[in-house]
Design an enzyme around this catalytic site. Structure first.
Site, PDB file in Angstrom:
ATOM      1  N   LYS A  76       0.865  -1.181   0.000  1.00  0.00           N
ATOM      2  CA  LYS A  76       0.000   0.000   0.000  1.00  0.00           C
ATOM      3  C   LYS A  76       0.904   1.233   0.000  1.00  0.00           C
ATOM      4  O   LYS A  76       1.947   1.240   0.672  1.00  0.00           O
ATOM      5  CB  LYS A  76      -0.884  -0.023   1.251  1.00  0.00           C
ATOM      6  CG  LYS A  76      -1.903   1.115   1.328  1.00  0.00           C
ATOM      7  CD  LYS A  76      -2.792   0.991   2.571  1.00  0.00           C
ATOM      8  CE  LYS A  76      -3.835   2.091   2.651  1.00  0.00           C
ATOM      9  NZ  LYS A  76      -4.705   1.968   3.832  1.00  0.00           N
ATOM     10  N   SER A 151      -9.818   2.350   3.070  1.00  0.00           N
ATOM     11  CA  SER A 151      -8.886   3.034   2.200  1.00  0.00           C
ATOM     12  C   SER A 151      -7.943   2.120   1.423  1.00  0.00           C
ATOM     13  O   SER A 151      -7.355   2.541   0.438  1.00  0.00           O
ATOM     14  CB  SER A 151      -8.049   4.006   3.020  1.00  0.00           C
ATOM     15  OG  SER A 151      -7.204   3.299   3.932  1.00  0.00           O
ATOM     16  N   SER A 175     -10.214  -0.014   7.190  1.00  0.00           N
ATOM     17  CA  SER A 175      -9.558   0.117   5.886  1.00  0.00           C
ATOM     18  C   SER A 175      -8.907  -1.146   5.336  1.00  0.00           C
ATOM     19  O   SER A 175      -8.481  -1.153   4.183  1.00  0.00           O
ATOM     20  CB  SER A 175      -8.505   1.226   5.933  1.00  0.00           C
ATOM     21  OG  SER A 175      -9.125   2.479   5.916  1.00  0.00           O
TER      22      SER A 175
END
Lengths: 489, 95
Positions: A76, A151, A175
């Protein structure tokens, strides 16, 4: 090859069925071909990946290589990677090339994993749909007109689309779990303090926690074995041995007590989602687990408490982005104040600005006790609910999110509509407990996630339960139609 | 619930975020909607409940006051918007 799990790929590498270079080339080719449709990966590090793969092949040839040696993964874009842009999904860090790597990134490097690139995300991890990314939204591989969740939507969509067999992610209010649910993959948020936050760009420091995403619980265990470590550089990291998370996967779940909170099956839960989750519970019951109805009476307060604590901590954390030492700086500042205020107005997107303003409000003179102090007290109440529950049961289960993936733009202009997406996931962050999401059904051709909440440091048991569930079901093996065309393994 | 214009202006100043005059009404409405949500907390009786800051009640570790970092000024300044002679440059503050 892209249909194999990490566990299967690791076996293939160890027995020389294919090399890490071949595997890496295969996934890089998939990213080049399929990523334009999904926008899941925002930086591809092909050259470094092939170099790392060649090095991994040497280690594999020498024998005794670690389990993840030669396995391609994605990070990420919130984890700092030395020499590789780390944007956190923001214009503010669009030009930021960190001079160091996060502890998590180093752990994978030492294990010989191959990093294919960095994944898209909501700006500074603030969002549940990936619509706040500076790089544009990620598309859900199951339904191209729907959000992947957020997210960590880029990581989730990439794993679902078989662009990588596993990815790192972070979870502040859901997330990891919510995008895992919406993209039909498996994701785990560990206990607060289990995974180092050093080099992971901070959003809300008392809630943020990194964790793995993959297609199976078995793969999440392999990734967590590498991700979890005690780290002197993160002062909130807990000094506690990291068990072998793969060791207990095959244990029987006979006699396991599963708490089912009545508050997680109330108004607002999609009927199809409820059916899928209830069927999953019935499957576990058939395997010998016992379902116990429990109550978490303060659950409804978790969203309001979170939207004080998270923005308050964010407003402090994000004050470092001022256009002086790194990152974006506005053009032609006329004085220092103009430099700060225009840099931040131009560099941060709308949702990030909103949260900074809310956080500043809650922390400002005259409001601190009424908002931040009060929210920290409510947080204690929420934790006490869990404490009472775990005195009776081993794990808690319910839906990960209220409904399957929604259409882009459908949450409208009201930020609160989006915030309620995390209604079932936020409480575990506030309490610091581990939580995971496992695919458990399909509604309207879109995946549904079963949430498993464990007691502190009980990740091994959660993975065990999830693995046993996945042995008896095949929801985690489903593949989006959009990637089936021309998909040879 | 909406927030007064002067409050928005104060928050913008405290946050060092320039707010566009045209968007103040919209920002005020949206912040108001979030504050309405968090105001649900006010109805909760929390008397005698301790505030919680770390989920595991852990306290900050102390360490010996030793230098553990090496000087990496060049690496850090290579990514800065503007530097000169090892210093970070900003617009002139003092005449």
């Amino acid at each position: 090859m892209h249909n194999l799990t990490i566990a299967q790929l690791a076996k293939g590498l160890q027995s020389k069925d294919f090399s890490s270079v071949e595997l890496t080339q295969h996934f890089l080719a998939r990213i080049a071909e399929l990523n334009p449709a999904y926008n899941a990966v925002i930086t591809v590090t092909a050259e470094q990946a092939l170099k790392a793969a060649a090095a991994a092949d040497k280690r594999l040839a020498a024998g005794n290589a670690p389990a993840l040696c030669g396995i391609p993964i994605l990070h990420k874009d919130i984890f700092c990677t030395n020499g590789v842009r780390t944007s956190c999904g923001s214009k503010m860090l669009d030009n930021f090339i960190p001079p160091y790597s996060a502890t998590v990134v180093e752990n994978f490097e030492q294990a010989g994993a191959v990093v294919l690139g960095k994944t898209n995300m909501d700006e500074f991890a603030m969002g549940s749909s990936n619509e706040t990314s500076f790089y544009g939204p990620v598309k859900n591989p199951w339904a191209i007109d729907c959000v992947p969740g957020g997210s960590s939507g880029g990581s989730a969509a990439a794993v679902a689309a078989r662009l990588a067999p596993g990815a790192t992610a972070t979870d502040t209010g859901g997330s990891i779990r919510q995008p895992a649910a919406l993209c039909g993959i498996t994701g785990l948020k560990p206990t607060y303090g289990r995974v180092s936050r050093w080099g992971m760009i901070a959003f809300a420091s008392s809630l943020d926690q990194g964790g793995p995403m993959a297609r199976t619980a078995e793969d999440c265990a392999l990734l967590l074995n590498c991700m979890a470590s005690y780290d002197d550089k993160d002062s909130t990291c807990i000094d506690r041995d990291v068990p072998d998370y793969s060791a207990d996967l095959n244990n029987s779940i006979k006699g396991l007590k599963i708490g089912v909170p009545k508050e997680y099956f109330s108004d607002g839960l999609h009927a199809g989602t409820e059916d899928a989750v209830r069927s999953a519970l019935a499957e576990l019951e058939a395997q010998g687990a016992e379902l116990v109805e429990i109550s978490l009476p303060n659950s409804a307060l978790s969203v309001p408490a979170y939207y004080v604590i998270a923005p308050a901590e964010a407003s402090a954390n994000l004050s470092r982005f001022d256009g002086v030492k790194y990152g974006y700086r506005c053009e032609d500042p006329k004085d220092l104040n103009d430099l700060y205020t225009r840099t931040r107005a131009e560099g941060f997107g709308e949702e990030v600005q909103r949260r900074i303003l809310i956080g500043t409000y809650c922390l400002s003179a005259g409001y601190y006790d009424a908002y931040y102090g009060k929210a920290q007290q409510v947080r204690q109440l929420i934790q006490q609910d869990f404490e009472k529950a775990f005195a009776q049961v081993d794990v808690i289960m319910g839906p990960t999110c209220p409904s399957p993936a929604f259409k882009f733009g459908s949450k409208g202009d009201d930020p609160v509509a989006m915030y309620l997406e995390d209604i079932y996931t936020i409480a575990t962050n506030l309490a610091g407990l581990p939580g995971m999401s496992v695919p458990c059904g399909m509604v309207e051709s879109k995946p549904v996630g079963l949430q498993i909440i464990g007691n502190y440091f009980d990740e091994a048991r959660m993975l065990n339960v999830a693995h046993q569930y996945q042995q008896a079901t095949d929801w985690h093996d489903q593949m989006p139609e959009s990637i089936q065309q021309g998909a040879e393994s | 619930m909406s927030i007064e214009r002067h409050e928005i202006e104060k928050l913008a100043t405290l946050s060092r975020i320039a707010i566009n005059e045209n968007t103040i009404t919209e920002v005020s409405q949206r912040l108001g909607s979030v504050l309405e949500l968090v105001d649900q907390l006010q109805a909760v009786d929390t008397s005698g409940v301790a505030a919680m800051s770390h989920p595991l009640q852990a306290t900050q570790r102390l360490r010996e006051d030793e230098v553990t970092e090496i000087n990496q000024r060049e690496a850090f300044q290579a990514i800065a918007p503007d530097t000169e002679d090892g210093l970070f440059l900003v617009p002139k503050v003092i005449e």
